[in-house]
Motif scaffolding. Structure first.
Motif: not given
Length: 189
Positions: A15-33
């Protein structure tokens, strides 16, 4: 080949992911808040703009969790060699196992269990609603029996999966995917 209804679920492509959500996803996947100030800065927008466009942190976190979940479902759907309702069950089984094993999700559940459960399991949030909708589409596509409406069946399966995947946070019991899958199998077949 996916049936027409299953194709409408959009599980054939990433699925296409909004660029801001993609940035947030990268934060999340780094196990960051997910920090809304850091996210706004990284996205090159003001914090007020971030909140106006995307809502509060729970909404952003929900979008992130849905993006991760949807991508995983798409990969599992394409990789599954089974067909029919057994394909749906196989995808659900592996998705639950991946959920329980996700370091980023485990970190969120340990760091902030109340927020995690609220975002993941609330009817008002994006995650549960989209899980139920997507699963109902898969059930309609792969199951001929309509004795129980697909949306109601999907809701029951999602709630069941939630209770077994997050049982460590909810009740203190370890997650039990084998039992969840067996119950889901009995519900869907």
């Amino acid at each position: 080949m996916l049936s027409h209804a299953a194709t409408n679920v959009n599980l054939t492509i990433e699925p296409e992911v909004d660029p801001v959500i993609a940035l947030a996803r990268r934060q999340f996947l780094r196990e960051s808040r997910i920090d809304m100030g850091d996210l706004a800065t990284a996205a090159g927008i003001g914090r007020a703009t971030l909140y106006r466009r995307y809502g509060d942190r729970d909404r952003v976190l929900g979008e992130v969790l849905w993006a991760v979940t949807h991508a995983a479902w798409a990969r599992l759907w394409q990789a599954s060699s089974t067909r029919g309702i057994h394909r749906v069950i196989a995808v659900l089984d592996q998705a639950m196992r991946d959920t329980v094993a996700s370091p980023a999700l485990r970190a969120l559940l340990e760091r902030d269990p109340e927020t995690a459960l609220r975002v993941l399991t609330s009817q008002q949030g994006v995650v549960q609603h989209r899980l139920v909708t997507g699963l109902a589409d898969l059930i309609r596509a792969e199951r001929d029996d309509d004795e129980i409406p697909a949306t109601k069946l999907a809701y029951a399966v999602v709630r069941l999966a939630e209770s077994f995947c997050y049982s460590d946070v909810i009740t203190g019991a370890p997650p039990d995917i084998d039992t969840a899958t067996e119950i889901i199998r009995k519900l869907l077949t």
